[in-house]
Design a protein around this motif. Structure first.
Motif, PDB file in Angstrom:
ATOM      1  N   ARG A  33       5.804  -1.114  -3.355  1.00 52.32           N
ATOM      2  CA  ARG A  33       6.094  -1.563  -1.984  1.00 52.32           C
ATOM      3  C   ARG A  33       5.264  -2.779  -1.596  1.00 52.32           C
ATOM      4  O   ARG A  33       5.505  -3.397  -0.576  1.00 52.32           O
ATOM      5  CB  ARG A  33       5.725  -0.461  -0.974  1.00 52.32           C
ATOM      6  N   GLY A  34       4.211  -3.047  -2.368  1.00 52.82           N
ATOM      7  CA  GLY A  34       3.311  -4.151  -2.029  1.00 52.82           C
ATOM      8  C   GLY A  34       2.237  -3.758  -1.036  1.00 52.82           C
ATOM      9  O   GLY A  34       1.575  -4.626  -0.455  1.00 52.82           O
ATOM     10  N   ASP A  35       2.051  -2.452  -0.835  1.00 50.07           N
ATOM     11  CA  ASP A  35       0.953  -1.986   0.015  1.00 50.07           C
ATOM     12  C   ASP A  35      -0.313  -1.827  -0.831  1.00 50.07           C
ATOM     13  O   ASP A  35      -0.270  -1.932  -2.054  1.00 50.07           O
ATOM     14  CB  ASP A  35       1.325  -0.639   0.662  1.00 50.07           C
ATOM     15  N   LEU A  36      -1.413  -1.534  -0.156  1.00 55.16           N
ATOM     16  CA  LEU A  36      -2.668  -1.383  -0.884  1.00 55.16           C
ATOM     17  C   LEU A  36      -2.889   0.071  -1.291  1.00 55.16           C
ATOM     18  O   LEU A  36      -2.650   0.999  -0.518  1.00 55.16           O
ATOM     19  CB  LEU A  36      -3.852  -1.842  -0.020  1.00 55.16           C
ATOM     20  N   VAL A  37      -3.373   0.236  -2.502  1.00 55.55           N
ATOM     21  CA  VAL A  37      -3.827   1.538  -2.989  1.00 55.55           C
ATOM     22  C   VAL A  37      -5.079   1.905  -2.174  1.00 55.55           C
ATOM     23  O   VAL A  37      -5.783   1.013  -1.676  1.00 55.55           O
ATOM     24  CB  VAL A  37      -4.114   1.425  -4.503  1.00 55.55           C
ATOM     25  N   SER A  38      -5.361   3.193  -2.039  1.00 58.78           N
ATOM     26  CA  SER A  38      -6.451   3.605  -1.146  1.00 58.78           C
ATOM     27  C   SER A  38      -7.800   3.032  -1.593  1.00 58.78           C
ATOM     28  O   SER A  38      -8.054   2.851  -2.789  1.00 58.78           O
ATOM     29  CB  SER A  38      -6.542   5.131  -1.073  1.00 58.78           C
ATOM     30  N   ASP A  39      -8.634   2.769  -0.592  1.00 56.82           N
ATOM     31  CA  ASP A  39      -9.981   2.267  -0.879  1.00 56.82           C
ATOM     32  C   ASP A  39     -10.709   3.208  -1.832  1.00 56.82           C
ATOM     33  O   ASP A  39     -11.394   2.769  -2.758  1.00 56.82           O
ATOM     34  CB  ASP A  39     -10.793   2.145   0.423  1.00 56.82           C
TER      35      ASP A  39
END
Ligand code: AMP
Length: 169
Positions: A33-39
């Motif tokens: 989706r182009g979101d960030l993987v969790s910190d």
């Protein structure tokens, strides 16, 4: 030039997806989706990677940190390891140019492992995520006196030379 490893969180995550590890399976939809993987997940990746022998004399982090909490976690890791950042390199380019370059990368890699996130819809989201979550790091590192900005609109050789200069290579 420095003989130190380049540690790319994106490369490590893509390897985990290929290997079908639990971390890879969890990250795959987020990355597509182009979101960030969790910190938490990416901080864990970097912490483990920095403990490896080849990173003891230095390293280049590529694509990390991407959020303020990641930058804070990195600071903590470096304090624990008795290390510090020498420089943070920001490479700038306008959104249309980036989109064109990534679409070209997808064409060049078509068939042979093109990235699922290298298409125009996902690129638009990746740029929005950059503006919202990653852009604040520019000011963060400027205030620490670490920021080096390189014009990424120049031809490849010039960009490479400017990065070398920025990091004193
Ligand atoms: P990249 O290869 O750096 O373009 O990263 C590809 C994708 O991996 C990103 O769009 C994110 O989904 C994920 N990713 C890579 N690095 C990070 C990071 N530092 N924090 C969160 N997600 C990341």
């Amino acid at each position: 030039a420095f003989g130190i490893p380049q540690l790319s969180t994106g490369d490590i995550l893509r390897a985990a997806i290929r290997a079908r590890t639990p971390m890879g399976l969890e990250a795959e939809a987020v990355m597509d989706r182009g979101d960030l993987v969790s910190d938490e997940v990416v901080n864990g990746i970097v912490s483990e990677r920095l403990d490896q022998e080849d990173a003891r004399k230095g390293f280049i982090l590529d694509g990390y940190p991407r959020t303020i909490p990641q930058a804070e976690a990195l600071d903590q890791m470096l304090v624990e390891k008795g290390m510090a950042l020498d420089a943070v390199v920001e490479i700038t380019a306008d959104a249309d140019t980036l989109t064109r370059r990534i679409v070209n990368r997808a064409k060049e890699n078509a068939g042979a492992g093109a990235r699922a996130d290298d298409n125009e819809d996902v690129i638009r989201n990746r740029l929005a995520v950059y503006r919202e979550q990653t852009a604040p790091l520019v000011e963060h590192y400027r205030q620490k006196g670490l920021l080096r900005t390189v014009d990424g609109m120049a031809p490849v050789e010039q960009v490479a030379a400017a990065i070398s200069k920025a990091v004193g290579a």
